[in-house]
Design a protein around this motif. Structure first.
Motif, PDB file in Angstrom:
ATOM      1  N   ASN A 396      11.059  -6.849 -66.305  1.00  0.00           N
ATOM      2  CA  ASN A 396      10.559  -7.274 -64.994  1.00  0.00           C
ATOM      3  C   ASN A 396      11.572  -6.978 -63.893  1.00  0.00           C
ATOM      4  O   ASN A 396      11.203  -6.579 -62.785  1.00  0.00           O
ATOM      5  CB  ASN A 396      10.237  -8.772 -65.025  1.00  0.00           C
ATOM      6  N   LEU A 397      12.854  -7.149 -64.207  1.00  0.00           N
ATOM      7  CA  LEU A 397      13.897  -6.850 -63.220  1.00  0.00           C
ATOM      8  C   LEU A 397      13.937  -5.362 -62.912  1.00  0.00           C
ATOM      9  O   LEU A 397      14.037  -4.954 -61.742  1.00  0.00           O
ATOM     10  CB  LEU A 397      15.248  -7.333 -63.752  1.00  0.00           C
ATOM     11  N   ALA A 398      13.843  -4.535 -63.945  1.00  0.00           N
ATOM     12  CA  ALA A 398      13.891  -3.080 -63.744  1.00  0.00           C
ATOM     13  C   ALA A 398      12.723  -2.584 -62.901  1.00  0.00           C
ATOM     14  O   ALA A 398      12.844  -1.585 -62.180  1.00  0.00           O
ATOM     15  CB  ALA A 398      13.889  -2.378 -65.106  1.00  0.00           C
ATOM     16  N   LEU A 399      11.599  -3.291 -62.972  1.00  0.00           N
ATOM     17  CA  LEU A 399      10.407  -2.886 -62.218  1.00  0.00           C
ATOM     18  C   LEU A 399      10.355  -3.490 -60.823  1.00  0.00           C
ATOM     19  O   LEU A 399       9.387  -3.282 -60.093  1.00  0.00           O
ATOM     20  CB  LEU A 399       9.149  -3.297 -62.999  1.00  0.00           C
ATOM     21  N   GLY A 400      11.398  -4.254 -60.449  1.00  0.00           N
ATOM     22  CA  GLY A 400      11.422  -4.863 -59.124  1.00  0.00           C
ATOM     23  C   GLY A 400      10.569  -6.098 -58.993  1.00  0.00           C
ATOM     24  O   GLY A 400      10.320  -6.581 -57.880  1.00  0.00           O
ATOM     25  N   PHE A 452       6.846  -1.774 -72.087  1.00  0.00           N
ATOM     26  CA  PHE A 452       7.173  -3.004 -72.802  1.00  0.00           C
ATOM     27  C   PHE A 452       6.446  -4.205 -72.203  1.00  0.00           C
ATOM     28  O   PHE A 452       6.033  -5.115 -72.928  1.00  0.00           O
ATOM     29  CB  PHE A 452       8.689  -3.233 -72.784  1.00  0.00           C
ATOM     30  N   ILE A 453       6.283  -4.230 -70.899  1.00  0.00           N
ATOM     31  CA  ILE A 453       5.530  -5.325 -70.270  1.00  0.00           C
ATOM     32  C   ILE A 453       4.092  -5.335 -70.769  1.00  0.00           C
ATOM     33  O   ILE A 453       3.523  -6.390 -71.094  1.00  0.00           O
ATOM     34  CB  ILE A 453       5.566  -5.193 -68.727  1.00  0.00           C
ATOM     35  N   ARG A 454       3.480  -4.158 -70.850  1.00  0.00           N
ATOM     36  CA  ARG A 454       2.085  -4.083 -71.296  1.00  0.00           C
ATOM     37  C   ARG A 454       1.950  -4.499 -72.757  1.00  0.00           C
ATOM     38  O   ARG A 454       0.989  -5.176 -73.143  1.00  0.00           O
ATOM     39  CB  ARG A 454       1.559  -2.661 -71.088  1.00  0.00           C
ATOM     40  N   VAL A 455       2.912  -4.108 -73.583  1.00  0.00           N
ATOM     41  CA  VAL A 455       2.879  -4.506 -74.991  1.00  0.00           C
ATOM     42  C   VAL A 455       3.075  -6.018 -75.113  1.00  0.00           C
ATOM     43  O   VAL A 455       2.399  -6.689 -75.904  1.00  0.00           O
ATOM     44  CB  VAL A 455       3.955  -3.744 -75.790  1.00  0.00           C
ATOM     45  N   ALA A 456       3.988  -6.588 -74.318  1.00  0.00           N
ATOM     46  CA  ALA A 456       4.195  -8.035 -74.334  1.00  0.00           C
ATOM     47  C   ALA A 456       2.926  -8.774 -73.917  1.00  0.00           C
ATOM     48  O   ALA A 456       2.553  -9.792 -74.517  1.00  0.00           O
ATOM     49  CB  ALA A 456       5.356  -8.413 -73.415  1.00  0.00           C
ATOM     50  N   ASN A 457       2.249  -8.267 -72.898  1.00  0.00           N
ATOM     51  CA  ASN A 457       1.014  -8.899 -72.443  1.00  0.00           C
ATOM     52  C   ASN A 457      -0.046  -8.888 -73.535  1.00  0.00           C
ATOM     53  O   ASN A 457      -0.741  -9.888 -73.766  1.00  0.00           O
ATOM     54  CB  ASN A 457       0.485  -8.186 -71.200  1.00  0.00           C
ATOM     55  N   GLY A 488       4.231 -16.537 -63.998  1.00  0.00           N
ATOM     56  CA  GLY A 488       3.626 -15.935 -62.814  1.00  0.00           C
ATOM     57  C   GLY A 488       3.759 -14.434 -62.750  1.00  0.00           C
ATOM     58  O   GLY A 488       2.968 -13.755 -62.093  1.00  0.00           O
ATOM     59  N   GLN A 489       4.749 -13.871 -63.436  1.00  0.00           N
ATOM     60  CA  GLN A 489       4.938 -12.416 -63.421  1.00  0.00           C
ATOM     61  C   GLN A 489       3.896 -11.706 -64.285  1.00  0.00           C
ATOM     62  O   GLN A 489       3.705 -10.501 -64.159  1.00  0.00           O
ATOM     63  CB  GLN A 489       6.340 -12.084 -63.922  1.00  0.00           C
ATOM     64  N   HIS A 490       3.244 -12.431 -65.193  1.00  0.00           N
ATOM     65  CA  HIS A 490       2.315 -11.815 -66.136  1.00  0.00           C
ATOM     66  C   HIS A 490       0.884 -12.323 -65.966  1.00  0.00           C
ATOM     67  O   HIS A 490      -0.019 -11.846 -66.653  1.00  0.00           O
ATOM     68  CB  HIS A 490       2.770 -12.100 -67.573  1.00  0.00           C
ATOM     69  N   ALA A 491       0.667 -13.294 -65.101  1.00  0.00           N
ATOM     70  CA  ALA A 491      -0.615 -13.990 -65.034  1.00  0.00           C
ATOM     71  C   ALA A 491      -1.785 -13.055 -64.739  1.00  0.00           C
ATOM     72  O   ALA A 491      -2.820 -13.104 -65.408  1.00  0.00           O
ATOM     73  CB  ALA A 491      -0.543 -15.096 -63.985  1.00  0.00           C
ATOM     74  N   CYS A 492      -1.648 -12.190 -63.741  1.00  0.00           N
ATOM     75  CA  CYS A 492      -2.760 -11.295 -63.377  1.00  0.00           C
ATOM     76  C   CYS A 492      -3.109 -10.361 -64.528  1.00  0.00           C
ATOM     77  O   CYS A 492      -4.288 -10.159 -64.847  1.00  0.00           O
ATOM     78  CB  CYS A 492      -2.400 -10.484 -62.132  1.00  0.00           C
ATOM     79  N   ALA A 493      -2.096  -9.800 -65.163  1.00  0.00           N
ATOM     80  CA  ALA A 493      -2.338  -8.843 -66.248  1.00  0.00           C
ATOM     81  C   ALA A 493      -2.985  -9.530 -67.450  1.00  0.00           C
ATOM     82  O   ALA A 493      -3.900  -8.978 -68.071  1.00  0.00           O
ATOM     83  CB  ALA A 493      -1.031  -8.175 -66.661  1.00  0.00           C
ATOM     84  N   ILE A 494      -2.527 -10.745 -67.787  1.00  0.00           N
ATOM     85  CA  ILE A 494      -3.099 -11.478 -68.911  1.00  0.00           C
ATOM     86  C   ILE A 494      -4.555 -11.810 -68.627  1.00  0.00           C
ATOM     87  O   ILE A 494      -5.442 -11.608 -69.470  1.00  0.00           O
ATOM     88  CB  ILE A 494      -2.297 -12.774 -69.181  1.00  0.00           C
ATOM     89  N   VAL A 713       3.288   4.170 -75.150  1.00  0.00           N
ATOM     90  CA  VAL A 713       2.941   2.793 -74.787  1.00  0.00           C
ATOM     91  C   VAL A 713       1.554   2.451 -75.322  1.00  0.00           C
ATOM     92  O   VAL A 713       1.330   1.406 -75.937  1.00  0.00           O
ATOM     93  CB  VAL A 713       3.010   2.599 -73.265  1.00  0.00           C
ATOM     94  N   GLN A 714       0.606   3.358 -75.084  1.00  0.00           N
ATOM     95  CA  GLN A 714      -0.760   3.115 -75.554  1.00  0.00           C
ATOM     96  C   GLN A 714      -0.813   3.016 -77.079  1.00  0.00           C
ATOM     97  O   GLN A 714      -1.655   2.327 -77.638  1.00  0.00           O
ATOM     98  CB  GLN A 714      -1.693   4.231 -75.075  1.00  0.00           C
ATOM     99  N   LEU A 715       0.116   3.703 -77.743  1.00  0.00           N
ATOM    100  CA  LEU A 715       0.158   3.626 -79.204  1.00  0.00           C
ATOM    101  C   LEU A 715       0.359   2.181 -79.655  1.00  0.00           C
ATOM    102  O   LEU A 715      -0.345   1.681 -80.540  1.00  0.00           O
ATOM    103  CB  LEU A 715       1.294   4.508 -79.725  1.00  0.00           C
TER     104      LEU A 715
END
Length: 1226
Positions: A396-400, A452-457, A488-494, A713-715
């Motif tokens: 999340n930090l790397a993505l701003g 990695f964010i998408r996989v975590a979600n 809150g950083q993942h809420a919309c995606a989840i 990532v999609q894998l």
């Protein structure tokens, strides 16, 4: 009680890392505070320090840190704490002794006998180990006077009524003199905490123990009066183990205040979401003290009583994520496992998964992997400047998405530096180079971080789907209530991934657990076991007991100061007779009538909920009451005071406290406050409510165009999606089946296959099913080919067609796509049917010599044709075994048909989900990624190998022949154990492997060979052979110890634990299932209540494990005394050949089957037999031990394997986790 005008009120959540404080000030204002839970250089106790700071800052008075806090300004204090949880995780509770019935001192060591991790050869079980055990010889058993069989064993014994109301025969009286002697011996060792797991004599023993000087005495009948000895035993031990630690903490906490908080109302949050006085706070009810406050918080603030839209709680913290559900009532579970300890106590159903901000990021064999390992608070993520690894927070930090300038400077060795973006990017550059080298691709650091964010979600979406769909709810029809620092950083995606349209984030989301405690009510719960049938003639007794418990609740709450604000709610723990699937039911919405008890129409409430969760009811089956529970509430929660803010920062980054109510913010945007960060993603919109909360409107998921070329990532995401399909199929099958084997024992597997029949994903991982279904599907594709049409469903169980043994019926559904003539995928489910005919009930005959004697046979049977279930044809096939000598057709046709329909329904769900995946991405893309996943998994098996079984003996006369599918399952199991990583088990595992099995051998017998023993015995021997060839570890017991007994009316079957083999660096576990089985054993109290048998002993068999540098695990001793005439069948191995030791370690002891006749004769039954049993006969089973590893050291002693600290690996919990563990315990 909540009104304390003119004073300060505090609600505090003392977590493992931070302590959150919510304070309501005398003028009605509210403020929140967050501080470190441990900061010994500045203060002794964080909650005390939080209270001191608020009082000092708000009054302007000086409250010296070194002096007790003046309590004259404090109205009430409410707290949740992780003291008990941490003590359980760290195993730092009080030294405890256990008093238990003679013959059962090892009961809690053996437990359910299932190993906690299926593929972990070390088998670290996390039971609570009392310091000492005391056994006493009192025995009470269910009275058999109600049985009309004149052959029942008669014992001259006193009969008394137990706590359930059942009559009990007392065979041996309590010897208090011996108990006193034993307890004095315990005290002499300095142990003053005692747990008692016994009979109805517990109160007398408890009084004696307190008189002798025990400072903590926990009685199982008081801690949790529910039937089932093992979980009740764990619970009472946990209570005795943890309660002294809680009292120790409370003593320290109260000492920080003048008068020891004598005149302040201090309440603590319990695991069930209710508050209790400080003096009543105990270990067994404290495990979820902190998280429970969060559930209460979002339930009260997010659930609309007018719209009644259910809410999913999503609490994402630094180490893990808690997921729960609220739909107008709190959802409780009454048995749950935390840190390896199963507790029987009312707990909110909070599911904890290993995916938090601190979850570590890995790249393994071409896959992006998130967790379950966590960086913890120390060293923390890489950006904390303490040498930590890459985590979700770093991504999340790397993505701003996290802005260092808005974080306090508390990082680095001196805890005075900001978050380090440089450190994060340095680690990501290294990882990106590794990924690009592996795939020869050109991913950027940002693409890797986003991946990695998408996989975590996706990893966090799976338990949410499981939690809702397990009970028949539509996930998309929920509101997502998000709280915790990272949520809150993942809420919309989840929300988007789950189809949810709304996310609610409370203004106190960063401290919602503390705020929830301020909103909660004081709760008093009482419960007692019952054994009544829910019918008219029982209502008088039921009404009496309900009123008695209700009065106890009201009296207790009145004594605590509540008068008019008391409510009580009655629950009955109900199940259909002959099943184990009980539901705790409230009659809310179902008023009483002439056909119900006074507390409400529980029959209607039960049947409606049963239909909702399981898809059917059993109208002709009596309903049994297992427990009566009354929950009394003293209304004491505060009312939230909303406050409007003015002003805002009109930029892409907004400060929450400066946003006006009613403001709408379109994404992309970031909203920040002191405790959390909210990411408003593109196509989403944030709206500030009148109360200052954030409500996010989430757009529907729109997949970007994806080609067939490999996207790393999609894998990983597709791997999760395929596994999720198999898991959801399993949920449908469990819900809609009717038999005990499938619904309650969860003896089934569901899987997805490619167009060639190759396995893509399989859930759960039942060892004997691994890879076996692939053989079945590929056989049908080869034989039926173009004959397969849309609307067809195939039934098969024949060994030559990939079957394991006949009771395992496999139902296969081809998935078709418009415009494609052949199946584009297959879905299948395999379930163990309790009976399909043959020469013995249960279709597991120990002496069968041909396949026809083992039951109905299906090779390529069309169960459904053109969408029509072929009931008449399948009924005829199930009854066909009756044509053979001494054989019968199925003995339970109704359950067979019901379960087959459930398997068809599960496949239909799988087919639908595969279709939805194809709709989203396209057929060519989905099939391409299916292939990529299989290829990637082949990379996890380093190199290639040929497994050549040439030289294996010929097919045998008997049933130890193992079909080819069994050998492949054993092989996949061994490979997975040796790989040592959590990988999807699919066709790719066998791609680099060549298997040679000679036809006509015991591992590939002829078509009509008997195979029932091959499934449960020979499979274990295959594992032994492979592990010996690779020198992985010494042999485990090599047997499943199949024991069954019964009559024409009723039968019972079990497999029994033994010793596990030792290996390089570990001792073998004692009393555990090994390798190709992980079956749980029936609880002793259930066994004796339902069957005419007395369990005289169930303990370890000392010395049966092989000696060595690392010793093999011991087998067990299990003694069954029969009380009526039955036929006993044993199907065992390792009765002459001992489990081998390795590298100088000694062999384990062989097993032994003895029958002690009532007339005094002792008979050796051998390995396989069936024998008629008379009342008074006793069967004594001695299971094999595991082999030792390495030569004994000079000290010639049994070394102790170093115990792994539980916090090194993340402990999941909740109903979803328990369901998965139950599946792997088949």
């Amino acid at each position: 009680m909540a009104e304390t005008k003119g004073k300060f009120d505090f609600a505090i959540d003392r977590g493992g890392t931070f302590t959150d404080v919510f304070a309501r000030l005398p003028d009605g204002r509210e403020r929140v505070l967050k501080l470190l839970s441990r900061d010994p250089q500045n203060y002794k106790d964080a909650p005390t320090e939080g209270i001191r700071r608020v009082l000092e800052e708000e009054t302007g008075q000086v409250f010296p840190r070194e002096q007790p806090v003046d309590t004259s300004l404090i109205g009430w204090i409410r707290m949740g704490t992780t003291v008990a949880t941490n003590a359980l995780l760290e195993r730092e509770g009080e030294r405890t002794a256990l008093l238990v019935t003679q013959g059962f001192k090892d009961l809690l060591h053996i437990g359910t006998q299932a190993r906690p991790k299926l593929f972990d050869l070390v088998c670290n079980a996390c039971f609570l180990n009392p310091q000492t055990y005391t056994e006493c010889g009192v025995h009470e058993y269910p009275c058999l006077s109600c049985l009309s069989n004149p052959g029942n064993l008669c014992v001259c014994a006193a009969v008394q009524s137990g706590s359930t109301g059942d009559s009990l025969e007392v065979w041996r009286e309590l010897d208090l003199e011996r108990v006193e002697k034993d307890l004095r011996g315990v005290l002499s060792r300095g142990i003053t905490s005692l747990a008692v797991l016994w009979s109805d004599h517990e109160k007398a023993v408890g009084a004696l123990a307190r008189r002798l000087g025990f400072t903590q005495v926990s009685l199982s009948s008081e801690v949790m009066p529910m039937v089932r000895a093992v979980p009740r035993g764990y619970t009472v031990c946990a209570d005795a183990y943890l309660t002294p630690k809680i009292h120790q903490y409370l003593k320290g906490f109260t000492s920080g205040f003048k008068g020891g908080l004598k005149d302040v109302n201090v309440l603590f949050m319990q695991s069930d979401g209710g508050l209790t006085p400080m003096e009543q706070f105990c270990g067994s009810r404290a495990i979820l003290s902190g998280p429970a406050g969060g559930v209460v918080g979002y339930a009260i603030t997010s659930y609309s009583q007018t719209e009644k839209k259910p809410v999913i709680g999503f609490d994402m913290g630094g180490t893990s994520t808690d997921v729960s559900r609220y739909a107008g009532q709190y959802e409780h579970v009454f048995e749950a496992t935390t840190a390896g300890v199963t507790l029987q106590a009312p707990q909110l159903d909070i599911n904890t998964v290993a995916a938090g901000g601190g979850s570590r990021l890995f790249f393994r064999s071409g896959m992006f992997v998130v967790g379950p390992e966590s960086a913890g608070a120390h060293p923390g993520p890489a950006c904390y400047r303490k040498g930590g690894p890459l985590t979700v927070t770093d991504a999340n930090l790397a993505l701003g998405r996290l802005l260092p300038s808005f974080f306090p400077k508390i990082f680095g060795p001196g805890e005075n530096e900001p978050l380090s973006l440089e450190e994060t990017m340095k680690h990501f550059h290294h990882l990106t180079q590794e990924i690009n080298l592996f795939f020869t691709s050109g991913m950027s650091v940002e693409e890797v971080a986003m991946g990695f964010i998408r996989v975590a979600n996706e990893a966090m979406c799976r338990p949410i789907r499981a939690l809702t769909q397990a009970k028949g709810h539509d996930t998309s029809q929920h509101v997502l209530a998000c709280f915790g620092g990272a949520g809150g950083q993942h809420a919309c995606a989840i929300a988007r991934a789950l189809g949810m349209k709304t996310v609610f984030i409370h203004k106190y989301s960063g401290v919602l657990s503390a705020y929830g405690m301020a909103l909660a009510d004081v709760v008093e719960e009482v419960q007692e076991p019952c054994s009544l049938q829910y019918e008219q003639h029982s209502f008088t007794e039921l009404n009496r007991r309900v009123e008695q418990l209700s009065k106890r609740c009201r009296d207790t709450l009145c004594a605590r100061g509540f008068i008019r604000s008391i409510t009580t709610e009655v629950f009955l723990h109900l199940r259909y007779e002959g099943t184990d699937c009980a539901l705790m039911v409230t009659s809310a919405g179902y008023p009483s009538d002439a056909q119900s008890c006074q507390a409400g129409d529980f029959r209607s409430a039960f049947t409606k909920r049963y239909l909702k969760e399981f898809g059917f009811t059993i109208p002709d089956r009596p309903i049994m009451v297992d427990d009566i529970r009354v929950r009394g509430c003293g209304k004491s929660g505060i009312k939230s005071v909303h406050k409007t803010k003015i002003g805002h920062l009109d930029t892409s980054v907004y400060l929450w406290e400066e946003l006006p109510c009613g403001r709408s913010i379109p994404g992309p945007a970031i909203i920040i406050d002191k405790n959390s960060t909210i990411l408003v993603e593109p196509s989403c919109e944030a709206h500030l409510t009148e109360g200052g909360d954030v409500c996010l409107s989430v757009s529907s998921d729109r997949h970007c165009a994806l080609g067939t070329e490999l996207n790393t990532v999609q894998l990983s995401i597709f791997s999760h999606r395929f596994m999720s399909i198999a898991e959801q199929m399993g949920r449908v099958l469990q819900r809609t089946s009717i038999s005990t084997n499938i619904k309650e024992r969860l003896d089934f597997s569901c899987a997805v296959f490619g167009p060639d029949g190759g396995l893509v994903s399989n859930a759960p991982h039942i060892p004997v099913h691994l890879g076996a279904m692939q053989e079945t599907v590929q056989y049908q594709k080869k034989v039926l080919g173009t004959k397969l049409k849309e609307g067809d469903v195939i039934l098969s169980n024949h060994p030559c067609a990939g079957g394991s043994h006949l009771p395992d019926l496999t139902v296969i559904t081809p998935v078709f796509r418009k415009g494609v003539s052949s199946p584009v995928f297959f879905v299948a489910s395999r379930g163990h049917h309790a009976d399909i005919g043959g020469i013995t009930p249960g279709s597991m005959p120990p002496l069968s010599t041909s396949l026809q004697q083992e039951g109905a046979v299906f090779t390529s049977f069309k169960l459904v044709t053109g969408g029509i279930f072929q009931e008449e044809a399948v009924t005829e096939a199930l009854m066909a075994p009756a044509q053979y000598p001494d054989c019968s057709g199925t003995r339970n046709l109704h359950d067979n048909l019901s379960d087959l329909r459930a398997q068809v329904a599960a496949n239909q769900r799988g087919s639908q989900l595969v279709g939805e995946l194809i709709d989203s991405y396209g057929l060519t893309v989905v099939q391409a990624y299916m292939g990529y996943i299989q290829v990637t998994e082949s990379l996890c098996v380093c190199g290639s190998a040929v497994f050549d079984f040439t030289g294996t003996g010929t097919e045998v006369w008997g049933n130890c022949n193992a079909p080819r599918a069994i050998t492949l399952s054993a092989l996949i199991y061994c490979l997975r154990c040796m790989v040592g990583q959590d990988i999807p088990l699919n066709q790719g595992c066998l791609t680099p492997i060549k298997v040679i099995i000679p036809p006509g051998s015991i591992l590939q017998p002829s078509q009509n060979a008997a195979v029932v023993g091959g499934n449960v015995l020979t499979s274990q021997r295959v594992v032994d052979v492979i592990f010996r060839a690779f020198e992985v570890c010494a042999a485990s017991q090599g047997c499943m110890n199949n024991i069954s007994f019964g009559s024409e009316k009723k039968g019972y079957y079990e497999t029994v634990a033994g010793g596990a083999g030792a290996g390089p660096g570990w001792n073998g576990r004692s009393g555990v299932q090994s390798h190709m089985t992980n079956t749980r054993i029936t609880d002793p109290e259930i066994l004796e209540k339902r069957y005419p048998v007395v369990l005289e002993q169930f303990s370890l068999r000392p010395g049966s494990g092989g000696a060595g540098r690392y010793c093999g695990g011991d087998g067990v001793k299990r003694k069954l005394m029969f009380r009526s005439k039955v036929v006993l069948s044993v199907l065992t191995e390792r009765r002459s050949t001992r489990p081998y030791g390795l590298h100088g370690g000694e062999d384990g002891a062989a097993g032994l089957n003895l029958l002690h006749r009532a007339d005094g004769r002792i008979l050796n039954l051998g390995a396989k037999t069936s024998v008629s049993i008379q009342p008074g006969d006793m069967f004594c089973l001695y299971t094999p031990g595991g082999g030792g590893y390495g030569k004994e050291d000079d000290a010639n002693r049994r070394p102790q394997t170093k115990r792994r600290r539980l916090n090194e690996t993340f402990p999941e919990r909740g109903s979803v986790f328990d369901y998965r563990m139950a599946q792997e315990g088949v």
